[in-house]
Design an enzyme around this catalytic site. Sequence first.
Site, PDB file in Angstrom:
ATOM      1  N   ASP A 165       0.830  -1.210   0.000  1.00 22.74           N
ATOM      2  CA  ASP A 165       0.000   0.000   0.000  1.00 22.74           C
ATOM      3  C   ASP A 165       0.861   1.256   0.000  1.00 22.74           C
ATOM      4  O   ASP A 165       0.538   2.249  -0.641  1.00 22.74           O
ATOM      5  CB  ASP A 165      -0.947   0.012   1.209  1.00 22.74           C
ATOM      6  CG  ASP A 165      -1.748   1.304   1.242  1.00 22.74           C
ATOM      7  OD1 ASP A 165      -2.455   1.566   0.262  1.00 22.74           O
ATOM      8  OD2 ASP A 165      -1.615   2.073   2.211  1.00 22.74           O
ATOM      9  N   SER A 187      -6.534  -0.179   0.306  1.00 17.62           N
ATOM     10  CA  SER A 187      -5.577   0.615   1.062  1.00 17.62           C
ATOM     11  C   SER A 187      -5.977   0.701   2.541  1.00 17.62           C
ATOM     12  O   SER A 187      -5.189   0.405   3.443  1.00 17.62           O
ATOM     13  CB  SER A 187      -5.504   2.007   0.427  1.00 17.62           C
ATOM     14  OG  SER A 187      -4.733   2.863   1.201  1.00 17.62           O
ATOM     15  N   LYS A 191      -4.443  -2.229   5.957  1.00 16.90           N
ATOM     16  CA  LYS A 191      -3.717  -1.788   7.167  1.00 16.90           C
ATOM     17  C   LYS A 191      -4.531  -2.113   8.421  1.00 16.90           C
ATOM     18  O   LYS A 191      -3.991  -2.583   9.415  1.00 16.90           O
ATOM     19  CB  LYS A 191      -3.433  -0.283   7.080  1.00 16.90           C
ATOM     20  CG  LYS A 191      -2.386   0.040   6.009  1.00 16.90           C
ATOM     21  CD  LYS A 191      -2.260   1.524   5.742  1.00 16.90           C
ATOM     22  CE  LYS A 191      -3.422   2.050   4.957  1.00 16.90           C
ATOM     23  NZ  LYS A 191      -3.304   3.378   4.399  1.00 16.90           N
TER      24      LYS A 191
END
Length: 438
Positions: A165, A187, A191
Amino acid sequence: MSATLFPQHVIARKRDGHALTPDEIAAFVRGATDGSWADYQLSAMLMAIFLRGMTPPETALFTEAMMRSGFVADLSNVKRPKADKHSTGGVGDKVSLHLAPMVAACGVAVPMISGRGLGHTGGTLDKLESIPGFRVDLTFAEYRAQVEKIGLALIGQTVELAPADKKLYALRDVTSTVECIPLICGSILSKKLAEGIDTLVLDVKFGRGAFMPDRARAVELASALVSVATALGKPARAVLTAMDQPLGRAVGNALEVAESIDCLKGRGPADTMEVTFALGEQMLLLAKVAATKADARHQLEASLTSGAALQKFRELIAAQGGDARVVDEPSRLPQAKFTGPLAAPRAGFVQDVNALAVAHAALRLGAGRTKAEDKIDHAVGVSALAKIGERVAAGAPLCLIHTSSKQALAEAQTMLAQAIVVGETTVAAPPLIDQILG
Ligand code: URA
């Protein structure tokens, strides 16, 4: 690599509108991670995805490959349910600071890995760092042990989460491919899901101060985020919230920490608490520690009235090396050199407080960054901001500006005078909670 997985072949398949196979998606994400695809090939692929889109199964595969491109936390040592919240970002959005201890006080572990502010939206890490001594750079072992011990950690990225990312986001930024829902999903979720959580609640904002200003697009994003997280085995819900005026009455790092402490003491601004309860209710429901929304609300309110959430915030600060005395003595937070009011130009009603314009004034004061390497001033910003619909007398303060220089004060006054509109007739602020998806 087989002939069909040459970058140019994979790019051509997406360019021509095909759904990519799992192997093709894996090859693309691997190419971003190990450098085996050149930047121009990654960029061409990003543009092909931007123009052609991705199906929901492709988006889920892409997100999972991105998540697995780096470290994926194992928090199996933590026996409580593990939940997190992510906001797409807004102005004055300090909700994580007090919501995380409230939810932790209700028996749900909150392992939160956050980012820094860039552009007009603030970052949770910057706000926390305004607390003297507060460390956001815990090692993974410290993070794991702390979540087990106190059910709460708020840290920055110290191990490499989703390196694919990092590479792709930098290219999206310079190739006009940021505003693409499958890419945004991959994205954000790569995370968040790498944190080791069981469930996720998303605050997807729309309006002038939001990353995705258009409401219909924000609904599309929220629905994609929920479907992809759920498809990857992490039940998720999204709360769609308006971000036309700043959330609460404070914008700026230490000022927002002080406002969050007020929220934990049961005297937070009504709009901030409305968003806080809406998100907290969904967190407790998904974590299955509450059976109904009313039960969740009751538990969250009890965490405030009993002082348990405030105590959890003290524990968090102490565990991460900060000065927990700020909770009882907020004057220990950084204080600006100068303060000055912005006076209402006339008597009447506050008709508008433009979130984006307030954010730009806060940036001018030094509360945020325009480049990743900029240093921020934790003390500066705006407090006591008027809210849409409030009646004001001529000359009464519309906000208090906190600054390190008189020149910045004068400039911020000019900017804020345009951001806050006072008119003759009363107006109602638009509803804050638009809908809940998932
Ligand atoms: N935030 C992210 O982390 N990624 C995006 O693509 C957009 C917002």
